[in-house]
Design a protein around this motif. Structure first.
Motif: not given
Length: 445
Positions: A188-199, A252-255
């Motif tokens: 979850a921590r890495d996922l939040v970072a991925a959302l913020r940094h285009g991962g 994010f996916v919908l957008e």
């Protein structure tokens, strides 16, 4: 959004673990069965043989992937056995305590782990019953009026061996629980970072007609971790669900999907394509889901009929009436709905007539064996018949070879998705494939 085939390896690992535990229990119980027979204790041997049979039944159930029935049999049968054996044979004597009841905390811990996987009142009941029974058997010298205490020469080795096994199993469940709790938090921590940094990104798997002409695509979420590389959706989607991140990831996916549809709408060669997006139950049941989607449609000004939302029956956790009302409101905006994994649940037929769906997706587990398995072939024909009677379209998932395609064509299925027609690809590669001429032809052997 979820590439369901990616979860198969995780399921296989779980199956192997359950198979190993089942066989281990069977071997231990069979050892005591033989020992009791040798020592002229037929009633104890018969009682101890019950876990042998149960463990073998559980082995078969988990091999056939009947996980819910497997858990039910394990928890009820072993709870009854532990209580019965403790009151009938494993009695405190000569300063030596019981031992069988030491497996109750293990049973309760397993129920808690299963409750974390999928919340259930039954699992909570097993936890409570296991703990209460453990305290009672530990603190009171309870026994049946017709109890037959185990001979002292067998009772002491029985205590030592079973206590050791129970301690090992308890440590194993603690480790499993630690892994169960630690992994989602880290992911979850890495996922939040991925959302913020285009991962995170979307891949697009073609949905085609029988000739391979691309009619649209399903958007599948992909995560390329900076150190671990590509992470399977079968790993991070369940973790995101557990940690409450799916509404954020779903937005994010919908957008991204609507941005893609806006791009396609501006290109004459792509404007006829439709895009399917899997929406999780937690995301769909958010109070502001309708408003969020309405805002995205206004921002990107796309033709809403080109967007199809894929739902599974898990969305009904909020209740049939509110879910149906929300779907009807969204349908008025022009959106359409697909019922994913159709035929794999228990209540699909009961609610199908109440929900405004336009499409049924035939699950890949049925498609995989339609050419060899008569039962799966019959199920697929039934799904197609239901869809035809209700005026619904069908999409067959997981089409990987011409034999599967040939069978599906005989049922009247017209839309297909699977490796035979194309693997998930980045948006630019997918668009290039759509624009390529001539249109690729899929020939049936």
């Amino acid at each position: 959004m979820i590439d369901k085939s990616s979860a198969e390896h995780k399921v296989a690992r779980v199956i192997h673990v359950y198979q190993g535990v089942s066989l281990g229990v069977a071997v231990l119980a069979f050892f005591w069965t033989v020992l009791f027979v040798v020592n002229g204790l037929p009633l104890m041997a018969l009682a101890e043989f019950c876990p042998v049979v149960t463990a073998l039944v559980c082995f078969v159930l988990v091999t056939r992937r009947h996980f819910d029935l497997f858990l039910l049999v394990v928890q009820i049968s072993f709870f009854i056995f532990i209580i019965g054996f403790s009151l009938m044979f494993d009695l405190p004597q000569n300063g030596a305590p019981r031992a069988t009841y030491l497996f109750l905390p293990v049973l309760g811990m397993l129920a808690y782990i299963n409750h974390l996987r999928r919340h259930s009142r039954m699992q909570l009941s097993v936890i409570a019953a296991s703990l209460v029974a453990f305290v009672v058997l530990c603190g009171a010298d309870l026994r049946l009026p017709f109890a037959q205490p185990m001979p002292p020469e067998l009772h002491r080795p029985y205590i030592w061996l079973n206590s050791t096994v129970a301690a090992i199993m308890f440590c194993g469940t603690i480790y499993a629980l630690q892994q169960r709790l630690a992994v989602p938090r880290g992911i979850a921590r890495d996922l939040v970072a991925a959302l913020r940094h285009g991962g995170l990104s979307l891949a697009y798997q073609p949905q085609t007609d029988r000739h391979g002409h691309i009619l649209g695509a399903e958007a599948l979420l992909r995560w390329n971790h900076p150190t671990r590389g590509p992470v399977s959706p079968g790993t991070f989607i369940p973790a995101a669900e557990e940690m409450g991140l799916m509404p954020m990831i779903g937005s994010f996916v919908l957008e991204q999907a609507l941005e893609t549809l806006a791009r396609w709408q501006a290109d004459p060669k792509l404007s006829s394509l439709r895009l399917s997006v899997n929406v999780s139950a937690s995301q769909f049941n958010e109070d502001d889901f309708e408003a969020t989607l309405h805002g995205l449609l206004d921002r990107y000004q796309i033709d809403p009929t080109r967007l199809r939302l894929e739902l599974t029956e898990s969305v009904l956790i909020a209740g049939l009436e509110p879910v149906a009302a929300k779907m009807i409101a969204l349908k008025k905006l022009g959106l359409t709905f697909s019922l994913d994994d159709f035929g794999t649940g228990f209540s699909s037929l009961a609610y199908l007539r109440r929900l405004p769906v336009s499409e049924l997706k035939i699950d890949r587990s049925f498609v995989a064996t339609v050419a060899e398995n008569d039962r799966d072939a019959a199920l697929v024909r039934s799904i197609r018949a239901i869809a035809t009677d209700l005026g619904l379209e069908t999409v067959a998932e997981g089409v990987e070879n011409p034999a599967q395609l040939a069978f599906l064509l005989t049922t009247g299925c017209r839309i297909f998705q699977g490796y035979l027609f194309g693997r998930p690809a980045p948006r630019l590669d997918f668009e290039t494939a759509v624009k390529a001429e001539p249109v690729p032809q899929i020939r049936i052997a």
